[in-house]
Design a protein around this motif. Structure first.
Motif, PDB file in Angstrom:
ATOM      1  N   MET A   1      53.979 -60.879  64.722  1.00 31.99           N
ATOM      2  CA  MET A   1      52.728 -60.564  64.556  1.00 31.99           C
ATOM      3  C   MET A   1      52.645 -59.543  63.291  1.00 31.99           C
ATOM      4  O   MET A   1      53.617 -58.595  63.321  1.00 31.99           O
ATOM      5  CB  MET A   1      51.600 -59.964  65.499  1.00 31.99           C
ATOM      6  N   LYS A   2      51.817 -59.775  62.145  1.00 33.73           N
ATOM      7  CA  LYS A   2      51.653 -58.883  61.506  1.00 33.73           C
ATOM      8  C   LYS A   2      50.803 -57.637  61.858  1.00 33.73           C
ATOM      9  O   LYS A   2      49.643 -57.834  62.207  1.00 33.73           O
ATOM     10  CB  LYS A   2      51.180 -59.362  60.123  1.00 33.73           C
ATOM     11  N   ILE A   3      51.319 -56.320  61.596  1.00 35.53           N
ATOM     12  CA  ILE A   3      50.495 -55.257  62.051  1.00 35.53           C
ATOM     13  C   ILE A   3      50.337 -54.365  60.984  1.00 35.53           C
ATOM     14  O   ILE A   3      51.137 -53.837  60.428  1.00 35.53           O
ATOM     15  CB  ILE A   3      50.884 -54.683  63.324  1.00 35.53           C
ATOM     16  N   LEU A   4      49.005 -54.110  60.550  1.00 32.76           N
ATOM     17  CA  LEU A   4      48.687 -53.383  59.517  1.00 32.76           C
ATOM     18  C   LEU A   4      47.682 -52.093  59.769  1.00 32.76           C
ATOM     19  O   LEU A   4      46.710 -52.276  60.686  1.00 32.76           O
ATOM     20  CB  LEU A   4      47.959 -53.927  58.462  1.00 32.76           C
ATOM     21  N   THR A   5      47.619 -51.047  59.340  1.00 30.98           N
ATOM     22  CA  THR A   5      46.663 -50.041  59.260  1.00 30.98           C
ATOM     23  C   THR A   5      46.178 -49.733  57.954  1.00 30.98           C
ATOM     24  O   THR A   5      46.799 -50.046  57.083  1.00 30.98           O
ATOM     25  CB  THR A   5      47.252 -48.644  59.835  1.00 30.98           C
ATOM     26  N   TYR A   6      44.925 -49.419  57.962  1.00 33.80           N
ATOM     27  CA  TYR A   6      44.328 -49.017  56.713  1.00 33.80           C
ATOM     28  C   TYR A   6      44.965 -47.900  55.850  1.00 33.80           C
ATOM     29  O   TYR A   6      44.931 -47.868  54.623  1.00 33.80           O
ATOM     30  CB  TYR A   6      42.898 -48.666  56.918  1.00 33.80           C
ATOM     31  N   LYS A   7      45.981 -47.106  56.648  1.00 36.87           N
ATOM     32  CA  LYS A   7      46.580 -46.237  55.669  1.00 36.87           C
ATOM     33  C   LYS A   7      47.997 -46.840  54.865  1.00 36.87           C
ATOM     34  O   LYS A   7      48.399 -46.270  53.956  1.00 36.87           O
ATOM     35  CB  LYS A   7      47.158 -45.334  56.597  1.00 36.87           C
ATOM     36  N   ASP A   8      48.333 -47.949  55.394  1.00 31.15           N
ATOM     37  CA  ASP A   8      49.353 -48.522  54.885  1.00 31.15           C
ATOM     38  C   ASP A   8      49.224 -49.105  53.229  1.00 31.15           C
ATOM     39  O   ASP A   8      47.902 -49.582  52.830  1.00 31.15           O
ATOM     40  CB  ASP A   8      50.001 -50.039  55.358  1.00 31.15           C
ATOM     41  N   ALA A   9      50.140 -48.922  52.479  1.00 31.45           N
ATOM     42  CA  ALA A   9      50.221 -49.317  50.941  1.00 31.45           C
ATOM     43  C   ALA A   9      49.797 -50.763  50.872  1.00 31.45           C
ATOM     44  O   ALA A   9      48.999 -51.131  49.848  1.00 31.45           O
ATOM     45  CB  ALA A   9      51.444 -48.900  50.346  1.00 31.45           C
ATOM     46  N   GLU A  10      50.249 -51.589  51.574  1.00 29.75           N
ATOM     47  CA  GLU A  10      49.930 -53.213  51.294  1.00 29.75           C
ATOM     48  C   GLU A  10      48.424 -53.605  52.176  1.00 29.75           C
ATOM     49  O   GLU A  10      48.182 -54.632  52.005  1.00 29.75           O
ATOM     50  CB  GLU A  10      51.089 -53.928  52.008  1.00 29.75           C
ATOM     51  N   TYR A  11      48.034 -52.631  52.706  1.00 32.18           N
ATOM     52  CA  TYR A  11      46.746 -53.133  53.362  1.00 32.18           C
ATOM     53  C   TYR A  11      45.656 -53.661  52.464  1.00 32.18           C
ATOM     54  O   TYR A  11      45.124 -54.867  52.784  1.00 32.18           O
ATOM     55  CB  TYR A  11      46.234 -51.717  54.025  1.00 32.18           C
ATOM     56  N   PRO A  12      45.349 -52.913  51.044  1.00 30.60           N
ATOM     57  CA  PRO A  12      44.190 -53.774  50.523  1.00 30.60           C
ATOM     58  C   PRO A  12      44.696 -54.887  49.932  1.00 30.60           C
ATOM     59  O   PRO A  12      43.513 -55.964  49.965  1.00 30.60           O
ATOM     60  CB  PRO A  12      44.150 -52.497  49.383  1.00 30.60           C
ATOM     61  N   ALA A  13      45.795 -55.381  49.713  1.00 28.68           N
ATOM     62  CA  ALA A  13      45.756 -56.585  48.967  1.00 28.68           C
ATOM     63  C   ALA A  13      46.093 -57.514  50.066  1.00 28.68           C
ATOM     64  O   ALA A  13      45.203 -58.684  50.072  1.00 28.68           O
ATOM     65  CB  ALA A  13      47.563 -56.620  48.494  1.00 28.68           C
ATOM     66  N   PHE A  14      46.573 -57.235  51.381  1.00 28.77           N
ATOM     67  CA  PHE A  14      46.223 -58.201  52.413  1.00 28.77           C
ATOM     68  C   PHE A  14      44.922 -58.483  52.651  1.00 28.77           C
ATOM     69  O   PHE A  14      44.468 -59.427  52.883  1.00 28.77           O
ATOM     70  CB  PHE A  14      47.315 -57.738  53.810  1.00 28.77           C
ATOM     71  N   ALA A  15      44.085 -57.150  52.829  1.00 31.28           N
ATOM     72  CA  ALA A  15      42.801 -57.573  53.155  1.00 31.28           C
ATOM     73  C   ALA A  15      42.082 -58.252  52.145  1.00 31.28           C
ATOM     74  O   ALA A  15      41.267 -59.345  52.396  1.00 31.28           O
ATOM     75  CB  ALA A  15      42.089 -56.171  53.377  1.00 31.28           C
ATOM     76  N   GLN A  16      42.399 -58.137  51.104  1.00 32.50           N
ATOM     77  CA  GLN A  16      41.826 -58.993  49.712  1.00 32.50           C
ATOM     78  C   GLN A  16      42.183 -60.708  50.177  1.00 32.50           C
ATOM     79  O   GLN A  16      41.336 -61.579  49.794  1.00 32.50           O
ATOM     80  CB  GLN A  16      42.172 -58.590  48.623  1.00 32.50           C
ATOM     81  N   SER A  17      43.433 -60.768  50.624  1.00 38.35           N
ATOM     82  CA  SER A  17      43.931 -62.232  50.689  1.00 38.35           C
ATOM     83  C   SER A  17      43.217 -62.740  51.766  1.00 38.35           C
ATOM     84  O   SER A  17      43.152 -64.058  51.962  1.00 38.35           O
ATOM     85  CB  SER A  17      45.425 -62.149  51.010  1.00 38.35           C
ATOM     86  N   LEU A  18      42.487 -62.133  52.886  1.00 38.93           N
ATOM     87  CA  LEU A  18      41.696 -62.847  53.707  1.00 38.93           C
ATOM     88  C   LEU A  18      40.441 -63.613  53.438  1.00 38.93           C
ATOM     89  O   LEU A  18      39.886 -64.161  53.920  1.00 38.93           O
ATOM     90  CB  LEU A  18      41.541 -61.854  54.848  1.00 38.93           C
ATOM     91  N   ARG A  19      40.160 -63.501  52.141  1.00 36.87           N
ATOM     92  CA  ARG A  19      39.003 -64.025  51.413  1.00 36.87           C
ATOM     93  C   ARG A  19      39.573 -65.343  51.103  1.00 36.87           C
ATOM     94  O   ARG A  19      40.285 -65.570  50.100  1.00 36.87           O
ATOM     95  CB  ARG A  19      38.264 -63.510  50.193  1.00 36.87           C
TER      96      ARG A  19
END
Length: 429
Positions: A1-19
């Motif tokens: 499982m990929k686990i991310l928190t909004y504090k992680d550096a890669e979070y914005p890019a991953f969140a954007q990829s969900l579109r």
């Protein structure tokens, strides 16, 4: 499982990829195009060859069709429990469908013309029921069952057979109970092509319904125009948005239920509570070991599952609307407020006691829903999609007189003087 928190550096890019956009890979597009061309040129012979190639079943042209004897044997073999499950599911499907169908109406416009709409069922529709790793008995009901409720007289089904050329008896029983009049043991893009284009033995359908893998979805996309389609429903997916009021074990169970579909399934969980996320992660790991399809589930957990610690519920809602999930489970204290902000989900399950499985099998709405981000453009399968809409206009002389000046002005603007004359002549002669 990929686990991310909004504090992680890669979070914005991953969140954007969900579109996401439901755009096929070039290799899928090309292969499906070849299959469609093959079926268009070679018809039944292509179906025989492709069934051998992809499903390992050596069938003759006559054996492509499910015989009446096979339907009868299936009905005789299913258990009382299967019969009851099919009966209860169909009851809810028909009830839901009848309430959501469009009704004929008429009225007067400003010039006094009678205008309205009438809705009639399509004459012949095709329903695709995936086979693969499990017989999707419920999909037979939630496609053909809606056609049956809408009064479609000719319901054609396509479903892949096993290497031995047989189809699961419970699936055959469900198809017949849902009103299927004719069926073939053919799956994949070739089945979609056969329904859309026809062959020597298969009459083309007016519209195609049903979910499938990426090749089935791409075939539906490429054949729009030759036939109409319902939507683009591909591999299963779920997104859960929850706060501290949620029960971790329930969330984990719903995530695993969707991961159980295997393949390219997408499974996601969003929460502003890191404590809840950790508990859900632990429950997922523990529950997985107790399930019969744990090997398939572990593959989806590895490649298609993400757990995200979002900064707020508002951020979670934003991601939901970007992702456009097939299934959304919403478990929050301020349910009505959050629900009002959701725009793109195919189906929404509210509260801690609404498992997605009840929508898959029993609740009444169809589980054939848009995936891969298509929820921004498509809705789930509905009874009114089995109805053909026709507009009605009826005028008398007073209505013609009141309409004439406007018609003549549009005729002048568009250089279509015959349009104006076709109206004025009714007052002159």
């Amino acid at each position: 499982m990929k686990i991310l928190t909004y504090k992680d550096a890669e979070y914005p890019a991953f969140a954007q990829s969900l579109r996401r956009r439901a755009i096929p890979e070039d290799s899928v597009r090309d292969l499906v195009g070849e299959i469609i061309s093959n079926v268009a040129t070679n018809g039944d012979e292509a179906l025989v060859e492709l069934t051998q190639r992809f499903d390992g079943a050596a069938l003759t042209r006559e054996q492509l069709f499910i015989s009446e004897e096979e339907f009868e044997a299936a009905e005789a073999s299913v258990s009382a429990e299967t019969r009851e499950a099919v009966r209860r599911s169909l009851h809810n499907i028909h009830d839901f469908a009848h309430k959501s169908m469009r009704k004929d109406w008429s009225g007067k416009n400003a010039e006094g013309a009678t205008v309205g709409e009438r809705f009639t069922p399509f004459d012949r529709v095709g329903v695709y029921v995936p086979g693969g790793k499990a017989p999707l008995v419920s999909t037979a009901l939630m496609t053909a069952g809606f056609a049956q409720a809408a009064g479609v007289p000719d319901i054609f089904a396509a479903t892949p057979c096993g290497p031995d050329g047989t189809v699961n008896p419970a699936l055959l029983f469900a198809l017949r109970q849902a009103g299927v009049t004719e069926a073939i043991k053919v799956g994949g893009a070739q089945a979609i092509a056969a329904m859309a284009l026809g062959t020597k033995t298969i009459a083309p359908v007016d519209r195609i319904f049903g979910p499938g893998n990426r090749f089935v979805v791409e075939a539906k996309r490429q054949l729009v125009g030759a036939v109409s389609i319902d939507l683009l429903p591909g591999p299963s997916e779920i997104l859960i948005l929850a706060d501290d009021s949620a029960v971790p074990a329930y969330i984990a169970a719903d995530l695993l239920a969707q991961a159980e579909h295997g393949g390219d399934s997408a499974v996601g969980f969003l929460t502003p509570s890191m404590e809840l996320l950790e508990k859900v992660k632990k429950e997922v790991e523990e529950q997985t070991e107790l399930l019969s399809r744990s090997k398939i589930i572990k593959e989806v957990l590895k490649t298609g599952t993400f757990l995200m610690h979002v900064e707020s519920l508002a951020e979670g809602v934003r991601i939901v609307n970007e992702f456009a999930p097939e299934h959304l489970s919403l478990i929050v204290e301020n349910e009505d407020e959050i629900l009002a902000q959701i725009r793109t989900a195919g189906a929404i399950y509210l509260g801690p006691d609404s498992p997605v499985a009840v929508g898959d099998f029993l609740a009444g709405p169809s589980h054939t829903l848009p995936t891969g981000g298509a929820g921004r453009s498509f809705s789930g399968l509905r009874a009114d999609q089995f109805q053909r809409r026709t507009s009605i206009v009826k005028m008398d002389k007073p209505a013609v007189a009141k309409s004439l000046s406007v018609i003549q002005e549009f005729a002048r603007l568009e250089g279509l003087d015959a349009h104006g004359v076709s109206t004025s002549i009714r007052l002159e002669r």
